[in-house]
Design a protein around this motif. Structure first.
Motif, PDB file in Angstrom:
ATOM      1  N   LEU A  94     -11.909 -10.726  26.552  1.00 40.94           N
ATOM      2  CA  LEU A  94     -11.258 -11.166  25.321  1.00 40.94           C
ATOM      3  C   LEU A  94     -10.314 -12.305  25.651  1.00 40.94           C
ATOM      4  O   LEU A  94      -9.447 -12.185  26.521  1.00 40.94           O
ATOM      5  N   TYR A  95     -10.485 -13.409  24.932  1.00 39.71           N
ATOM      6  CA  TYR A  95      -9.682 -14.614  25.158  1.00 39.71           C
ATOM      7  C   TYR A  95      -8.864 -14.915  23.919  1.00 39.71           C
ATOM      8  O   TYR A  95      -9.389 -14.933  22.798  1.00 39.71           O
ATOM      9  N   TRP A  96      -7.559 -15.109  24.089  1.00 37.19           N
ATOM     10  CA  TRP A  96      -6.692 -15.556  23.003  1.00 37.19           C
ATOM     11  C   TRP A  96      -6.520 -17.063  23.070  1.00 37.19           C
ATOM     12  O   TRP A  96      -6.313 -17.627  24.154  1.00 37.19           O
ATOM     13  N   ASP A  97      -6.568 -17.731  21.910  1.00 38.04           N
ATOM     14  CA  ASP A  97      -6.306 -19.165  21.881  1.00 38.04           C
ATOM     15  C   ASP A  97      -4.797 -19.393  21.852  1.00 38.04           C
ATOM     16  O   ASP A  97      -4.012 -18.475  21.627  1.00 38.04           O
ATOM     17  N   GLN A  98      -4.411 -20.648  22.074  1.00 36.63           N
ATOM     18  CA  GLN A  98      -2.998 -20.961  22.241  1.00 36.63           C
ATOM     19  C   GLN A  98      -2.205 -20.810  20.945  1.00 36.63           C
ATOM     20  O   GLN A  98      -1.078 -20.344  20.955  1.00 36.63           O
ATOM     21  N   ALA A  99      -2.780 -21.203  19.840  1.00 36.64           N
ATOM     22  CA  ALA A  99      -2.036 -21.193  18.584  1.00 36.64           C
ATOM     23  C   ALA A  99      -2.901 -20.596  17.484  1.00 36.64           C
ATOM     24  O   ALA A  99      -4.121 -20.647  17.539  1.00 36.64           O
ATOM     25  N   GLY A 100      -2.241 -20.007  16.501  1.00 32.45           N
ATOM     26  CA  GLY A 100      -2.946 -19.530  15.317  1.00 32.45           C
ATOM     27  C   GLY A 100      -3.554 -18.155  15.448  1.00 32.45           C
ATOM     28  O   GLY A 100      -4.124 -17.633  14.499  1.00 32.45           O
ATOM     29  N   GLY A 101      -3.466 -17.553  16.596  1.00 30.84           N
ATOM     30  CA  GLY A 101      -3.965 -16.196  16.753  1.00 30.84           C
ATOM     31  C   GLY A 101      -5.465 -16.086  16.901  1.00 30.84           C
ATOM     32  O   GLY A 101      -6.035 -15.014  16.706  1.00 30.84           O
ATOM     33  N   GLU A 102      -6.154 -17.183  17.254  1.00 31.14           N
ATOM     34  CA  GLU A 102      -7.598 -17.103  17.421  1.00 31.14           C
ATOM     35  C   GLU A 102      -7.955 -16.235  18.625  1.00 31.14           C
ATOM     36  O   GLU A 102      -7.247 -16.213  19.624  1.00 31.14           O
ATOM     37  N   MET A 103      -9.072 -15.523  18.507  1.00 35.95           N
ATOM     38  CA  MET A 103      -9.568 -14.679  19.595  1.00 35.95           C
ATOM     39  C   MET A 103     -11.076 -14.844  19.714  1.00 35.95           C
ATOM     40  O   MET A 103     -11.758 -15.124  18.730  1.00 35.95           O
ATOM     41  N   GLU A 104     -11.566 -14.629  20.919  1.00 34.61           N
ATOM     42  CA  GLU A 104     -13.004 -14.674  21.151  1.00 34.61           C
ATOM     43  C   GLU A 104     -13.366 -13.579  22.152  1.00 34.61           C
ATOM     44  O   GLU A 104     -12.726 -13.443  23.194  1.00 34.61           O
ATOM     45  N   PHE A 105     -14.386 -12.807  21.823  1.00 34.66           N
ATOM     46  CA  PHE A 105     -14.853 -11.722  22.692  1.00 34.66           C
ATOM     47  C   PHE A 105     -16.300 -11.973  23.083  1.00 34.66           C
ATOM     48  O   PHE A 105     -17.109 -12.419  22.271  1.00 34.66           O
ATOM     49  N   THR A 106     -16.610 -11.660  24.317  1.00 34.58           N
ATOM     50  CA  THR A 106     -17.999 -11.709  24.769  1.00 34.58           C
ATOM     51  C   THR A 106     -18.206 -10.667  25.857  1.00 34.58           C
ATOM     52  O   THR A 106     -17.249 -10.247  26.518  1.00 34.58           O
ATOM     53  N   TYR A 116     -12.580 -14.729  15.960  1.00 38.82           N
ATOM     54  CA  TYR A 116     -11.569 -14.535  14.920  1.00 38.82           C
ATOM     55  C   TYR A 116     -10.725 -15.802  14.874  1.00 38.82           C
ATOM     56  O   TYR A 116     -10.227 -16.256  15.910  1.00 38.82           O
ATOM     57  N   ASP A 117     -10.570 -16.385  13.691  1.00 36.08           N
ATOM     58  CA  ASP A 117      -9.899 -17.679  13.601  1.00 36.08           C
ATOM     59  C   ASP A 117      -8.438 -17.578  13.194  1.00 36.08           C
ATOM     60  O   ASP A 117      -7.814 -18.567  12.815  1.00 36.08           O
ATOM     61  N   GLY A 118      -7.872 -16.382  13.294  1.00 32.58           N
ATOM     62  CA  GLY A 118      -6.488 -16.179  12.896  1.00 32.58           C
ATOM     63  C   GLY A 118      -6.337 -15.633  11.498  1.00 32.58           C
ATOM     64  O   GLY A 118      -5.269 -15.186  11.099  1.00 32.58           O
ATOM     65  N   ARG A 119      -7.431 -15.635  10.735  1.00 25.73           N
ATOM     66  CA  ARG A 119      -7.410 -15.085   9.377  1.00 25.73           C
ATOM     67  C   ARG A 119      -8.525 -14.079   9.155  1.00 25.73           C
ATOM     68  O   ARG A 119      -8.328 -13.036   8.574  1.00 25.73           O
ATOM     69  N   LEU A 120      -9.717 -14.400   9.617  1.00 23.79           N
ATOM     70  CA  LEU A 120     -10.861 -13.544   9.331  1.00 23.79           C
ATOM     71  C   LEU A 120     -11.913 -13.702  10.417  1.00 23.79           C
ATOM     72  O   LEU A 120     -11.902 -14.665  11.186  1.00 23.79           O
ATOM     73  N   THR A 121     -12.802 -12.732  10.465  1.00 25.53           N
ATOM     74  CA  THR A 121     -13.908 -12.800  11.408  1.00 25.53           C
ATOM     75  C   THR A 121     -14.853 -13.920  11.007  1.00 25.53           C
ATOM     76  O   THR A 121     -15.249 -14.019   9.852  1.00 25.53           O
ATOM     77  N   LEU A 122     -15.204 -14.772  11.944  1.00 25.45           N
ATOM     78  CA  LEU A 122     -16.124 -15.856  11.635  1.00 25.45           C
ATOM     79  C   LEU A 122     -17.531 -15.312  11.428  1.00 25.45           C
ATOM     80  O   LEU A 122     -17.924 -14.331  12.036  1.00 25.45           O
ATOM     81  N   PRO A 123     -18.321 -15.934  10.560  1.00 26.88           N
ATOM     82  CA  PRO A 123     -19.670 -15.428  10.279  1.00 26.88           C
ATOM     83  C   PRO A 123     -20.616 -15.630  11.449  1.00 26.88           C
ATOM     84  O   PRO A 123     -20.299 -16.278  12.432  1.00 26.88           O
ATOM     85  N   ASP A 124     -21.822 -15.069  11.284  1.00 26.77           N
ATOM     86  CA  ASP A 124     -22.937 -15.147  12.230  1.00 26.77           C
ATOM     87  C   ASP A 124     -22.523 -14.886  13.672  1.00 26.77           C
ATOM     88  O   ASP A 124     -22.936 -15.552  14.588  1.00 26.77           O
ATOM     89  N   GLN A 125     -21.670 -13.869  13.854  1.00 28.09           N
ATOM     90  CA  GLN A 125     -21.271 -13.507  15.209  1.00 28.09           C
ATOM     91  C   GLN A 125     -21.810 -12.134  15.602  1.00 28.09           C
ATOM     92  O   GLN A 125     -21.297 -11.504  16.506  1.00 28.09           O
TER      93      GLN A 125
END
Length: 535
Positions: free
Chosen positions: A395-407, A521-530
């Motif tokens: 799980l990776y957190w982005d620097q600003a805005g609360g974005e996250m990415e999991f793989t 996750y873009d800081g607000r909602l789960t991005l589609p087609d993931q």
């Protein structure tokens, strides 16, 4: 005599006044002492009534005052933890301490190092079994072949390869989400802790939480000769803490007094809320439940995090949502609705768990028909590391805005074995070996339940089920169009149209119509087609 009695009366009154003042003074000292923060913060049950900042009344009630004091204590403890453990150079605003002649400290201007958001590595359900607890004999293999496909015969090697992967990739923390051992054997716990200590010595923090296989498990055993024997187990939370306190607990600024839950600050703006969801006090239970005191403890931490713009990630062993059509009992936390409501009250985006033995990603819909972009917490369930393909999560957190990415990733056990110069062909070809082994275990178990068909048709039917089971556990997408056209599935429909395994095939395919390996996750909602299944 009257004058003497008058003076005696006056002296007595003054003496009583002095005594009363003394009592009040001592009582004040006692109360101030009792309010001093301790290493573990005990939050009373009234704290569950804390209101969000926007709706809090101007005049605090006694319970709210207690919670505000608890929040201040948590903030102070967190700051103390940060100063002592993990205050990196980027927090020093371009200054660094240098040693001057004569031992004096000074600061010099430096270029401010860019902040690198943390990446956390997750693994669940190791079900570790040390080679010292079996002799690779008859009793051991009887146990393994009647299990669910775990590659227990190479448990030591798989865990060593995982830990070496963590040291190589150097995440901000390696998080183990419960079921650390096969069945809670003390010797397996102690041997695993020795391995984890080496990872921390190499500079990678290890953070653990118990699973339902770790404490007070009645079937803890060792396997020598033709019979298994009862093994010494961990009987309580204290026993677990005794062995694992160095892996997250000692680094925590605040623990839950009611359970093995604790907060682990990854850095200044990211917390892991490590939640003990297990039931072991009155005998071991498979299912999970969150204690009322723990819910109150979580609320205080969520409030503090929200007020200080700290991103929180809850981690537990048991599932928050109903995640599987195939496994419908003993997986979802009994009072999951309470935990779900609390986490969504604070707009927590993600919850990570294990236990299910299947890789799943699912977003909670607040109500039927809600839009896909409506807020709802997402749960990522990690596949068990103890089966092929030795998956873990990052799980990776982005620097600003609360974005996250999991793989998900896979540990290359064969490469690790080659580097160790082993001559074991199974290890040198581990992915193929382990996949074939799991399929054979499930295949043989299914064939024992099939009647009314010749052996060659049994094999075809069992092979299909075993293949789908392997894909399901690892979260790989499956489609009806491919399965329905096989002769093996038509046999299942013809011979056992209402059978458990026939229903299981349909349940597995419906659960993983899309791959379960990535999430954004873009800081607000789960991005589609993931690969999320919104249900």
């Amino acid at each position: 005599m009257k004058i003497i009695r008058k003076y005696i009366h006056i002296i007595a009154v003054i003496f009583l006044v002095v005594i009363c003042v003394g009592i009040v003074w001592l009582s004040g000292i006692w109360n101030r002492s009792a309010r001093q923060p301790t290493q573990t913060l005990c939050v009373p049950e009234e704290s569950a009534d804390v209101l969000p900042p926007d709706s809090a009344p101007d005049t605090a009630t006694p319970s709210e005052a207690v919670d505000k004091e608890a929040e201040r204590d948590i903030e102070e403890e967190y700051e103390a933890w940060l100063a002592a453990h993990q205050r990196p150079d980027w927090m020093l605003s371009g200054k660094k301490s240098v040693k001057m002649e004569g031992g004096m400290d000074a600061t010099e201007d430096t270029e401010e190092e860019p902040y690198v958001p943390p990446t956390v590595m997750f693994a669940s359900d190791l079900h570790y079994m040390s080679e010292t607890t079996h002799d690779d004999g008859y009793a051991f293999w009887q146990m393994v072949e009647n299990d669910d496909g775990k590659i227990t015969q190479y448990s030591d090697e798989m865990v060593d390869a995982l830990l070496e992967e963590a040291v190589r990739t150097r995440p901000a923390a390696l998080v183990l989400c419960g079921d650390l051992t096969l069945n809670g054997e003390r010797e397996n716990h102690e041997k695993l802790a020795e391995k984890l200590a080496k990872v921390q010595e190499a500079g990678v923090p290890v953070v653990v939480i118990p699973g339902n296989h770790d404490i007070n498990k009645p079937d803890a055993a060792v396997y020598f000769g033709r019979v298994s024997e009862c093994a010494k187990t961990l009987e309580s939370a204290d026993d677990f803490y005794e062995i694992y306190h160095a892996f997250g607990y000692d680094q925590s600024p605040n623990r839950d007094p009611a359970s093995l839950s604790y907060v682990y600050p990854v850095d200044a703006t990211h917390w892991l809320l490590m939640i003990d969801s297990c039931q072991y006090e009155d005998g071991n239970q498979v299912n999970g439940r969150i204690r009322p005191e723990t819910l109150a403890w979580l609320r205080v931490h969520l409030q503090v995090a929200q007020e200080n713009q700290i991103q929180v990630l809850p981690v537990a062993h048991h599932n928050l949502l109903s995640e599987s059509r195939l496994y419908t009992t003993d997986c979802t936390i009994e009072n999951h609705d309470e935990l779900l409501a609390l986490l969504e009250e604070y707009q927590v985006p993600l919850y990570i768990s294990g236990h299910l033995h299947a890789q799943r990603i699912k977003k909670h819909k607040p109500e039927p028909g809600a839009a896909d972009d409506a807020y709802g917490i997402t749960e990522i369930v990690l596949s068990p590391y103890s089966i092929p393909d030795n998956q873990y999560g990052s799980l990776y957190w982005d620097q600003a805005g609360g974005e996250m990415e999991f793989t998900t990733g896979q540990v290359d056990v064969a490469a690790w074995a080659a580097a160790c110069q082993t001559e074991d062909e199974n290890l040198l070809n581990f992915r193929a070996y382990s996949q074939d082994y799991l399929r054979n275990v499930i295949r043989n178990q299914v064939m024992k339940e099939l009647y009314l068909v010749p052996d060659e048709l049994k094999e075809k039917m069992a092979d299909l089920y075993a293949e789908l089971y392997y894909q399901y556990c690892n979260g790989n997408a499956m489609t009806w169009s491919e399965v329905r056209t096989t002769s093996a599935y038509r046999l299942w429909e013809r011979v056992y149209p209402d059978g458990e395994y026939t229903a299981g095939i349909a349940q597995m395919i419906r659960d993983v119509r899309t791959g379960q390996h990535t999430w954004c996750y873009d800081g607000r909602l789960t991005l589609p087609d993931q690969g999320n299944e919104m249900e």
